[in-house]
Each structure stands twice: as structure tokens, then as C-alpha cells.
Write an enzyme that holds these catalytic residues in place. Sequence first.
Site, mmCIF file in Angstrom:
data_model
loop_
_atom_site.group_PDB
_atom_site.id
_atom_site.type_symbol
_atom_site.label_atom_id
_atom_site.label_comp_id
_atom_site.label_asym_id
_atom_site.label_seq_id
_atom_site.Cartn_x
_atom_site.Cartn_y
_atom_site.Cartn_z
ATOM 1 N N ASP A 42 83.520 4.218 -19.106
ATOM 2 C CA ASP A 42 82.450 3.517 -19.868
ATOM 3 C C ASP A 42 81.988 4.426 -20.951
ATOM 4 O OD1 ASP A 42 80.435 2.249 -20.817
ATOM 5 O OD2 ASP A 42 80.084 1.101 -19.025
ATOM 6 N N HIS A 45 83.942 -0.132 -20.429
ATOM 7 C CA HIS A 45 82.718 -1.029 -20.627
ATOM 8 C C HIS A 45 83.036 -2.624 -20.641
ATOM 9 C CE1 HIS A 45 78.391 -1.462 -20.815
ATOM 10 N NE2 HIS A 45 78.484 -2.375 -21.844
ATOM 11 N N SER A 59 76.268 -6.020 -18.748
ATOM 12 C CA SER A 59 75.760 -4.938 -19.705
ATOM 13 C C SER A 59 74.154 -5.482 -19.879
ATOM 14 C CB SER A 59 76.701 -5.238 -21.220
ATOM 15 O OG SER A 59 76.365 -4.026 -21.943
#
Length: 205
Positions: A157, A188, A107
Site C-alpha cells: 500500500d 491500496h 480507506s
Amino acid sequence: MTTTATDFIHRFVPGTTAGAAPLLLLHGTGGDETDLLPLGQMIAPGAALLSPRGKVLEHGMPRFFRRLAEGVFDHEDVVRRAHELADFVAAAGERHGLGKPVAVGFSNGANIAAAMLQLRPDALAGAVLIRAMVPLPVAPASDLAGKPVLILSGAMDPIIPEANAAELARQLSAAGAAVTHEVLPAGHQLTQCDITLARDFLAGR
């Protein structure tokens, strides 16, 4: 730019396997220098691990650069922080006797790793970018000739549009990187499939 290896709070785990590339572990928003150590040990057993904590705080949660909103980055800060992190990696490499690491980012950590690839390509030997998106509005001119990069995206996501991750893969490929982009049936979050693909990718380098 000169820095010292202590400019980032970090953890270092010495390697035990000769020839294994060191890993630079870069956590997501709200993580710290311990978050990805178990992941690093799973995907590259015996590799040296260098895991810094992001310096930017967002509501008390560490990050590697500022953002203006979810998915909207402070691009000037991205550039500054990418150079700062690359300098840390170089200094830590000298201190610990490491070769160039492969970045493994999740991320926010994947996004700063992507920015490092584009801005300071010589700082990294390659990258595993888990749930990454385009970090800069215009891709800097960079020479990534043959540098191995694995991008792992989630088809469901809610944060990163599939087209954005595909554009990142296109940019890195255009700069010469050997990019593998996998879109997983995931959101995610990190999944077992990410771990398996990352491990296989690193083993095949």
C-alpha cells in the site's frame, strides 16, 4: 447529540436473513452511498445494509472527514464527524428497526469507522476495516471488550505504512477488541482476498 436519519444522504437495503447483523457501509474518497452495496451483498448475503454518503467534499469528491494532505488528517474534524455519524447510525437504527451494525469501511470509510470504535464504541457491534490507518494522534480511552474487528492491510500500500496499520491494531487490541489483522499481498485497492476474508469473518461472528 440528536440528529435525524435523513441527515446523511444514504441508501438502506432491508435484510432478508433473520439474525444477520446489519452492515454499515462506509465508502472511500470519491465514493458515494451506492459504492459498497455490492460488497455488502457479497460478504453478508441477506443482511440489512445502511450506506451513507460522506458529507465532506474534497475537490468535489465525498469523504467522511477533512484531511490536510494525503495521510494527514484534520483531527478536530475527525472527532466531530465520528460523533455525527454515530448519531446518524443510532437514529437510522431506530427508524429501520436495526440492531447495532458491523461497520465495513474502505480507506477513508475504514478510518472514520476506526474513529467511531474509539470515540463511540457502543455505536457498533464490530468492524471490518479495509486499508485503515490510525485516525487520531492519541487513542481515546474506550472499552471495546470482546468487540470483533478485522483489519485488512496491503503490504504494498503506497498510502498507509505497514507500521501505521499495525499501530491501529495494537490500539484497538489494547482497548479490549478481538482484533484480527491480516496483511495481504496487495496495494491500496480492494481485492478478491479482502472479500473472502471479510465474508469468512462475518460468517464466523
